[in-house]
Write a protein that holds these residues in place. Structure first.
Motif, PDB file in Angstrom:
ATOM      1  N   LYS A 179      30.046  39.614  78.560  1.00 39.47           N
ATOM      2  CA  LYS A 179      29.386  38.319  78.690  1.00 39.47           C
ATOM      3  C   LYS A 179      29.910  37.343  77.646  1.00 39.47           C
ATOM      4  N   GLU A 190      28.044  43.504  78.057  1.00 40.39           N
ATOM      5  CA  GLU A 190      26.704  43.438  78.617  1.00 40.39           C
ATOM      6  C   GLU A 190      26.313  44.756  79.268  1.00 40.39           C
ATOM      7  N   TYR A 258      31.343  32.649  82.534  1.00 40.62           N
ATOM      8  CA  TYR A 258      30.196  33.518  82.301  1.00 40.62           C
ATOM      9  C   TYR A 258      30.591  34.816  81.604  1.00 40.62           C
ATOM     10  N   GLY A 259      31.844  35.239  81.780  1.00 41.31           N
ATOM     11  CA  GLY A 259      32.278  36.478  81.155  1.00 41.31           C
ATOM     12  C   GLY A 259      33.540  37.014  81.806  1.00 41.31           C
TER      13      GLY A 259
END
Length: 666
Positions: A179, A190, A258-259
């Protein structure tokens, strides 16, 4: 040769076995050999070949049975088996071999070139079938993750599921979703599989400095040592995992990161375009789900802020669209209209907010219509009656205001209204009390003066009668004086009635439940003030025989006094309890059952020198007071065979205790 593979050859003829192994090895394959069935199975305990070349005639086991045994094991379900034979070459034998699960059958003798060609063809077929299977699994994984996302699955659960799907289809040793934490400039693990630690972070600046650039924002596959990326140093903490190859897919929506989905191997691996497309597809699913969740959270946060604001508003609020249909209501609006929000939304406003004129008693035009027509704020004065769902009528004051879109267009109307019934009622009561106080003061003054006059008349008449009797005057004169005396006595009786009226009059009693009357009287007297009532009422309070109007007058007077004693606001406490007087006590009451009412304020208090005078008629410390309020209260309680006392401390507050005889337990 298009595919390098792991091949196991099984043949009891050393010459044929060594020849096959030499030919296959020279072709670039990884090869192992076994001379019998037992040796074959021993190798298969630790070795998973892509292809097995199996002679059908072995010294310890039939080749057909050995093939059947191998193909029945789930571990070798994708391993190809080619049967070899120089004796059993008939069509029937070949058919039997294929029926038990063999993938091919080669009849000897066969040239080295043909053997390699047959093996290569079989390996190409196996690779194609494997690719189709993997592609099918990947498509199913994409569809499954998409369905989960659309079903509203929470992001952590969706992330874990996508990681598990990638693991099943790509067989990665290390994989996870990193993340992007913007304010820390790191990618933080994450959820992942294979890592020894859950606290895995990659600092962007450090990664860029070592060549492992996570900010390329494009699919990135690598094999260290190959020509894909040169001079690559893996940033910490990846270095400790001996990663040799991998792929990173950026999870983003447009320009918002977002990642990263990353999967890594300790062995070199090539990634096909299908692999990258698959990973990009599931990354897009995850990105869309994250974006939707963030938007939903923002909407929920906005709704919660709006709901908190609406709940904090003391007035009723109803929002409508341009078709005058209810869109939103707050709790006060629900209470005043009698409609729950879920019932009202979508209905016509006139069905929910039904109003009529207080004076003409006819239906009023709703202010919302005028707002929609004019686009301006519309106020409605305090002469409108709101009829709730259960028929309850309340006098309301309301106003409507337009709701505009960002582009300036009218999109709806917000209606704000408040219940002014108690306010108007209080104003009328205050006016009534003021009129009664004026009449009481007037009557008291007249009675007081008239009584003085009568006292003089009676004294003079008595003296005249005495003189006449002494002088033996005529009976006619004495009769006249007697009639005058009787008239004077009647006038004196009149003054007593006037004084009784000025102090409250005789009660007209009925059975009442004091708690309800208390709350109604106190709430009415404190309506619109900055003084808050707090009730400590006994649920099983006994009933009393009393005049409700006079008792209400007492409570109203005492509450108004408390409110005036707390100009800056405060708490007004109201207590009720059952009291049974027995034996010795300090109260001027008989031993019996009573209810006790205590009214306690936090006001300025009463100086000690005035405590004994506050119940006296015409005594007051207020410039505008008549001095009759507490006297009237005391008279009313006394006429009810009760008792009233006061406790007070300057700047701490005053408590009035009232005792009234009880009739029965309710």
């Amino acid at each position: 040769m298009s595919h390098k593979a792991k091949i196991l050859a099984v043949d009891d003829d050393n010459h044929l076995l060594n020849g096959m192994l030499r030919i296959l090895k020279n072709a670039g394959h990884e090869v192992l050999g076994a001379k019998n069935g037992q040796g074959c199975m021993k190798i298969l305990e630790e070795y998973e070949p892509d292809l097995i070349l199996l002679d059908v005639i072995l010294p310890d086991e039939d080749g057909f049975e050995l093939c059947k045994q191998i193909k029945s094991a789930p571990r070798f379900s994708e391993t190809y088996v080619i049967l070899l034979s120089s004796l059993r070459t008939s069509s029937e034998a070949q058919a039997n071999g294929l029926e038990i699960g063999a993938d091919g059958y080669i009849a000897r003798p066969i040239s080295n070139k043909e053997l390699l060609a047959r093996v290569d063809a079989m390996l190409r077929l196996k690779a194609a079938q494997t690719e189709v299977k993997i592609r099918s699994q990947q498509n199913e994984a994409i569809a499954e993750s998409g369905q989960l996302a659309l079903s509203g699955t929470d992001i952590p659960t969706l992330t874990r599921h996508i990681i598990e799907l990638i693991s099943q289809t790509m067989k990665a040793e290390y994989l996870g979703f990193f993340k992007f934490i913007k304010h820390k400039s790191v990618f933080s693990l994450e959820y992942g599989m294979g890592w020894e630690s859950d606290n895995l972070e990659i600092n962007i600046d450090e990664a860029k400095g070592k060549g492992y650039d996570f900010l390329l924002y494009t699919p990135l596959s690598f094999n260290f040592g190959d020509n894909i990326l040169h001079n690559m140093d893996i940033p910490d903490p990846f270095a400790e995992y001996d990663i040799s190859s991998g792929v990173n897919i950026v999870v983003k929506d447009h320009a918002k990161i977002y990642g990263i989905l990353g999967l890594y191997y300790t062995q070199k691996r090539e990634f096909t375009r299908n692999d990258l497309n698959f990973l990009q597809s599931v990354a897009n699913v995850l990105a869309s789900a994250i974006e939707r969740k963030q938007m939903e959270d923002e909407i929920l946060d906005e709704r919660e802020r709006l709901a908190v604001t609406l709940r904090s508003i003391g007035d009723g609020v109803i929002a409508t669209d341009l078709d005058c249909k209810v869109v939103l209501m707050n709790g006060i609006a629900e209470k005043l209209t009698g409609w729950k929000t879920e019932e009202a939304v979508g209905k016509e406003l006139d069905d929910i907010f039904h109003i009529k004129s207080e004076n003409q008693r006819d239906v009023c035009d709703n202010p919302v219509y005028e707002v929609i027509e004019t686009g301006k704020i519309v106020n409605v004065f305090e002469n409108t009656i709101l009829i709730s769902k259960d028929g309850t009528e309340r006098i309301v004051a309301d106003s409507g205001a337009p709701i505009f879109h960002n582009d300036g267009s009218l999109v709806g109307v917000v209606l704000v209204f408040r219940d002014v019934t108690e306010k108007l009622k209080l104003e009328k009561e205050i006016q009534k009390v003021e009129r009664l106080e004026s009449i009481g003061v007037l009557a008291g003054g007249i009675a007081h003066d008239f009584n003085n006059y009568l006292a003089g008349i009676l004294g003079n008449i008595s003296l005249a009668s005495y003189y006449i009797e002494s002088n033996k005057s005529t009976e006619k004169a004495l009769d006249r004086l007697t009639k005058a005396e009787r008239a004077s006595i009647s006038a004196q009786s009149l003054t007593k009635r006037l004084l009784t009226f000025s102090k409250g009059g005789l009660p007209i009693k009925q059975n009442i439940y004091i708690n309800d009357l208390l709350e109604e009287s106190v709430n009415l007297a404190l309506s619109g003030s900055n003084v808050s009532p707090v009730y400590y009422l006994t649920d099983d309070i006994w009933s009393i025989e009393a005049d409700p109007g006079q008792i209400q007058q007492v409570m109203s007077n005492l509450t108004i006094n408390a409110k005036q004693a707390m100009p800056d606001g405060g708490i007004f406490k109201v207590f009720t309890e059952n009291i049974e007087l027995k034996g010795d006590h300090d109260l001027p009451l008989e031993n019996d059952r009573y209810i006790k009412i205590s009214l306690q304020d936090e006001g300025i208090g009463i100086p000690e020198q005035y405590i004994d005078k506050i119940f006296e008629p015409y005594f007051t410390t207020k410039q505008t007071g008549s001095g009759l309020g507490l006297a009237v209260c005391y008279s009313i309680i006394k006429n009810h065979k009760g008792y009233m006392e006061v406790e007070s401390q300057v700047n701490k507050g005053t408590t009035f205790n009232i005792y009234l005889p009880a009739t029965e337990i309710v």
